[in-house]
Each structure stands twice: as C-alpha cells, then as structure tokens.
Design an enzyme around this catalytic site. Structure first.
Site, PDB file in Angstrom:
ATOM      1  N   GLU A  80       0.821  -1.219   0.000  1.00 29.86           N
ATOM      2  CA  GLU A  80       0.000   0.000   0.000  1.00 29.86           C
ATOM      3  C   GLU A  80       0.854   1.268   0.000  1.00 29.86           C
ATOM      4  O   GLU A  80       0.535   2.258   0.662  1.00 29.86           O
ATOM      5  CB  GLU A  80      -0.966  -0.009   1.192  1.00 29.86           C
ATOM      6  CG  GLU A  80      -1.948  -1.164   1.145  1.00 29.86           C
ATOM      7  CD  GLU A  80      -2.899  -1.205   2.336  1.00 29.86           C
ATOM      8  OE1 GLU A  80      -2.894  -0.271   3.165  1.00 29.86           O
ATOM      9  OE2 GLU A  80      -3.668  -2.194   2.441  1.00 29.86           O
ATOM     10  N   GLU A 108      -5.277  -7.707  -0.960  1.00 26.53           N
ATOM     11  CA  GLU A 108      -6.160  -7.506   0.193  1.00 26.53           C
ATOM     12  C   GLU A 108      -7.479  -6.956  -0.304  1.00 26.53           C
ATOM     13  O   GLU A 108      -7.494  -6.035  -1.122  1.00 26.53           O
ATOM     14  CB  GLU A 108      -5.596  -6.491   1.195  1.00 26.53           C
ATOM     15  CG  GLU A 108      -4.435  -6.944   2.031  1.00 26.53           C
ATOM     16  CD  GLU A 108      -4.017  -5.850   3.020  1.00 26.53           C
ATOM     17  OE1 GLU A 108      -4.884  -5.079   3.496  1.00 26.53           O
ATOM     18  OE2 GLU A 108      -2.810  -5.755   3.311  1.00 26.53           O
TER      19      GLU A 108
END
Length: 311
Positions: A169, A260
């Site tokens: 991320e 995710e």
C-alpha cells in the site's frame, strides 16, 4: 507461463508461479488473511462453507526487531502477542496441506516510534534517509532486514515457496515506507530485493508489488506478481475489473492479484467476465468473521463455485 524475476528461484517457487499464471482467467484462488495463531477466520469459513481457502495469509509484525513495548497501547500489545509464533504455524500448515503461503509485514519502524510504529503518525522515521549511505536510518534498515532474512530462510530450508509482499500500500501515506511517496517505497523494495536475492540468497520468494501507480513501479525484473489492495466504502457486486485494468497500465507482463480486499469479489461475475485475477485475499477478523462485510451467502457462493480453487 511466466518466468520468475529471480534467475536462481527455487523449483517450488517456479512451480507456484506457473500455477498462478495458469490459474489466472480460468479460476480464482481463494485466500484469507490470519494474524493470530488460532486463525479463527479459518474456523469461521469452514463452519459457514465446509471448505477452507487454498491461500492463507500470515503476518510478521511481531517479528519486527524494534517494538517499543514501554510506549504501546493495550491494543498494540495485544496485536503483537497474538501474532507471536505465526511462522511456526505457517510452516506446519504448509507442510500439512500443501496450501499457498503469503506473508504480510507491518514493519515497526527500524528506529524510534511508539505504539504501532508501522503507522507514519507514530514515528518520525524518515524513509528517504535510508537511501543515503552512512545514515543511522540506513544501518537500522539493513539490520532489520538481516533479522527478517533469518525468518524467511526458515521457509527456504523447509522448501516452502512464499508470496512475499513487502512495502504494501505504498500508494498511501499511512505507513512509514509510503509516507515519503511511492517512488521512495519502490526504491526500498529494490534495495530489499537485491539484498535478499544477492546476499542472503532467499530464492524461495515470489515478489509481490502492491501499488497501482505506474511511475513507482520497480520494474519487471524485480516483480513476480502485481497486486492491489481494495477496501470499498460500501458493498457492491464486483469482479474488480476496473482495478485490473488499472494494473495493466503499470505492466501487462505479470500475473495479477487482489492482495487484500474488504469485500470478496463476486464469484458469479468473475465466472462470466474471467477477469484474470490469480487470487484474492480477504482481510482478517471482522472483514471475515460475522457479516459486517461479507455475507454468509457470498462466502458460500465463493467456496461452492467451480470457478474458485479451495484447499
């Protein structure tokens, strides 16, 4: 078929990459993150569907060398204590089931910080200074990498291939490795790749890049799987085709994954569209258990579908 980025990649890792490449567009591998030894998410999925995911995510946060126990909240300490021993659990599980292991690393900042110092708000650790020779930040970064290399080598010794997803991320600024922007995170990723493949010879890893920004892409020579994390504000039936097309703009030479998700993809839509995701991994705890995010009927549809691969 896709060649691994590491020319010294182990036989097992090559076979896993081939499996991911062969799967994409023909089926999707079911995945679930766990961050505690009881792995209560798996019990829940088994109870609801009678099946278990083929891919299981494990967390390395408690293995961070620099955890400030004296300045941590109860929530932080609970997360650390619950996570201890998960490497042993992952190795036992992989041997018993031949399932796929993926590792996440919420890395407590190598210097300073308090509480959950993988969050940028809890540390003044400057990732840009890692890129400068001779700085304390760079020395601490490499020292931490040496510690984590010992853990990753355990999987190599056990001949277990691992989907390794560091600096995840990095398109966001909430983690210290992304706080100075995704290009800095990309440079850290390359440093780790070179250090682990050339010095430590950790050749059982498949390297998963987790950022949809083209300018930050480390390069095809450093990546095996291109991935994205998606947390929708509210539920919608989706095959995440728009996110796949976003990744295609970064590279079209790597197998793609939903590393995710909060809401699992809709298996009926996927079965129709054949968007070539190799796998998805739902996040842990409330993202799996209960129906705050994923309804039981959606889990059942996923795990009962002929388009999904289970354990």
């Amino acid at each position: 078929m896709q060649n691994p980025s590491n020319r010294n990649c182990t036989k097992e890792a090559k076979e896993l990459l081939n499996f991911l490449s062969d799967t994409a567009g023909k089926a999707i591998i079911t995945g679930q993150h766990t961050q505690t030894n009881p792995m209560e998410e798996i019990d829940y999925i088994r109870e609801v569907t009678g099946k278990e995911p083929l891919l299981r995510g494990f967390e390395l946060l408690s293995y961070s060398p620099n955890i400030n126990y004296d300045d941590a909240t109860k929530a932080c300490l609970r997360e650390v204590y619950e996570n201890r021993g998960t490497v042993d659990t992952a190795i036992r599980w992989a041997h018993k089931t031949k399932g796929i292991v993926t590792l996440s690393f919420h890395w407590f900042s190598p210097i300073g910080g308090h509480d959950k110092s993988f969050y940028a708000k809890n540390t003044n650790f400057d990732a840009d200074r890692i890129l400068i020779e001779g700085t304390p930040e760079r020395e601490a970064f490499y020292s931490d990498m040496d510690s984590i290399a010992l853990i990753l080598n355990r999987f190599k010794e056990e001949r277990i291939p691992v989907l390794w997803r560091p600096f995840h991320e990095s398109d966001g600024d909430w983690f210290w490795w992304g706080a100075k922007g995704p290009i800095t995170a990309s440079k850290l990723y390359r440093l780790m790749y070179e250090y682990y493949t050339e010095k430590h010879h950790i050749d059982n890893l498949l390297w998963v890049w987790n950022c949809p920004i083209k300018e930050a892409y480390p390069g095809d020579e450093y990546v095996d799987v291109i991935s994205v994390d998606v947390y929708l504000e509210k539920y919608e039936k989706t095959d995440y085709k728009d996110r796949y097309e976003e990744l295609l703009k970064v590279t079209d030479k790597k197998v793609a994954a939903l590393a995710e998700v909060g809401y699992i993809p809709d298996i009926r839509l996927l079965n129709e569209s054949k968007v070539p995701w190799a796998y998805y991994m739902a996040w842990s705890k409330e993202f799996c258990i209960g129906e705050q995010y994923n309804k039981k009927e959606d889990l059942q549809a996923m795990y009962n579908s002929s388009y999904s691969l289970k354990l």
